[in-house]
Structures are given as structure tokens and as C-alpha cells.
Design a protein around this motif. Sequence first.
Motif, PDB file in Angstrom:
ATOM      1  N   GLU A  66      -8.190 -20.082  48.519  1.00 16.33           N
ATOM      2  CA  GLU A  66      -7.678 -18.824  49.063  1.00 16.33           C
ATOM      3  C   GLU A  66      -7.913 -18.760  50.569  1.00 16.33           C
ATOM      4  N   ILE A  67      -6.823 -18.882  51.338  1.00 16.77           N
ATOM      5  CA  ILE A  67      -6.906 -18.775  52.792  1.00 16.77           C
ATOM      6  C   ILE A  67      -6.950 -17.299  53.203  1.00 16.77           C
ATOM      7  N   ALA A  68      -6.144 -16.500  52.536  1.00 18.80           N
ATOM      8  CA  ALA A  68      -6.110 -15.046  52.736  1.00 18.80           C
ATOM      9  C   ALA A  68      -5.747 -14.413  51.403  1.00 18.80           C
ATOM     10  N   VAL A  73      -3.543 -21.899  48.675  1.00 17.03           N
ATOM     11  CA  VAL A  73      -3.045 -23.270  48.741  1.00 17.03           C
ATOM     12  C   VAL A  73      -3.484 -24.008  47.487  1.00 17.03           C
ATOM     13  N   ALA A  74      -2.549 -24.564  46.735  1.00 16.50           N
ATOM     14  CA  ALA A  74      -2.867 -25.331  45.530  1.00 16.50           C
ATOM     15  C   ALA A  74      -3.299 -26.739  45.921  1.00 16.50           C
TER      16      ALA A  74
END
Length: 325
Positions: A66-68, A73-74
Motif C-alpha cells: 500500500e503506497i497510499a 501495488v501488486a
Amino acid sequence: MPRSIWSGAISFGLVTIPIDVVPATEDHSVRFHQYHLEDMGRVRVRKFCEIEDREIPQDEIGKGYEIAKDQVVAVLDEELRELPLPTARAIEIAAFVPAESIDPLRIGEGYYLQASGTVATKPYALLRKALERSSRVAVAKFAWHGRERLGLLRVRDDAIVLHAMRWPDEIRDPRELAPQEVALSDDEIAEAEHLIGRMTRDSLEGPDFVDHYTEALEQVIEAKREGHAPPEAPEPEAGTGAVLDLMTALRDSVAQAKASRGEEAEAEVHELPKKSAAARTASGETTKKAPAKKTAAKKTAKDTKKETTAKKTAARKTARRPRSA
């Protein structure tokens, strides 16, 4: 033999040894499941998708970062296996060090490294023999479970063992936990060393090193299966209630260690402090020696009396002898 959990190679210098990583330990703990106690229905954890509000099968579940809040991003398992690192597929030895230089706190789980195929047999044996003769262990780097790790390679019997190691920043500083300085006498330290000597073992074999908790738990399960009441815990041994000082506790512990090994208690001889003349007089020791002097005086008087009597008898005999003509 348990199945391999990772395949790769050991690399040191220009030598490469293909290996399979196999668990070196087994967990014999009794396992429990969660049940609804009213009807003993199995309680399970189901995985739901928050967006679709449905249960998701395992083959649709993967990793994500989790970037945000609105951006994830998988990251696929295949991408992790193909990381651009030399340690992604190899246990790369970085150095050889004395075993005693490694803090045991840094050593984690152990795994056997199994030579993979005929081509690995000779270099595997070479590394094993070199480690044995050098009395060293190898420190290596490898990438497992989403991060690069340190590892320790050592020899156990005819196998090479890999221990996962913690990085230095993963070990907490113990100084804030250390107790304040206390005064210890040489006698207390010597008695503690004596106790260590009595409790020293050549191996960790015997009834003291058996998992009694699991045995007791199995007895509880068996009793309940047969409809019996679980066995009761034994009553703890009643203590004396006396507050012992440290030296007394140490000496009692040494005696207990001797008894546990079937050794007879040895009589301990302690040298008593010498008393001054004034102290001997005050305690009556000088007075007690007086009879001995009197006895000696009596003996001397008797001896003198005997000598006087003998002389008088001799004089009388001489007087009675007839004079020669």
C-alpha cells in the motif's frame, strides 16, 4: 525426510554447491482448533474481498504494497523469486569466523542443507571438511520471505546446517535492563562456581530434559476422551518458611545437586577463627587447662615420694649387713 522448502546454491569464492533446504527441527506441540462451545461447531476464518463482498479462494489471493489509501501495488511471488540480487537464488558466504564470536541471541531457526544431485557431492563434502578442520563457521547472506538475511553455516555430524541470523539492529540493547551494581563476596562467587560444577552435564539427556507439559496435556485429553476427570496437579512441596541468606541457599543447592546424583554429602570442615588470649580467658578455656597442671604436679609429688622411700629402704638394708672380719 521432510520436503525441501527452498532450492538454490551455496556460493563461496568461485565454488557453487547446489542444495535443497530442509527443516532441521520438528514441532511436537499439541495443536488445538477453535470450536463453538455450545454445539462444538468448527469456527473458521473466511477471507472476503472488501469490494466484491464475497469469499475469495486462495488462488486469487496475492501480495500487495500500500503506497497510499487509494494506491496498492501488486507484487507476484514470481517477481520476488527473480529479484535482481545475487542472494535471491544463492546462499552467498561472506566470511568465516570463530563460532564463539557469534552472539547466540542472533542465531535463529536451523535448516539442513542437502546436496542437490551428484554434481554437488564433492564441493559439499569439501566445504564440510574445511569447516570442521578450521573450527570456523561461515557467515552468509541470502534472500528469503521478502527480505535479505544473514545466515550461519556450521557442521553437524555429516551435514551442513544453516541458521537464520538476526541483523545487529534487531538485537535490543540490554544495558537499560541490567540490575544495579551489588557487592558480592569471594566466598559467594566461589560457592556459586561450586554449584555450577555440581550441575554440569556432559549431555542434555535424561528426565530433566523431557517435555512434561505435552505429556500432561495428553493425559488431560485422554481422560476427557474416556469421560474421566482430568488428573489433578500435585501439591507443591511445602517450604520451611525460613528466609535463607545467599550463602546458605547456595550451600543447600550444592547439597541438593549431590543428592540428585546419588552422591553422599561430604562433611564440610570450616576453619574456626583463632581466639585471643583474653577471649580464651573470658570463655573459660584457661581455667579448664588448670586440672591438667594439677595432675602433673600430683604425679611429680608421687614420684619424689617413691624416690625418698626407695633411698630409706636401701639405707636400712645396708645397716643390717654383717661387717667383714
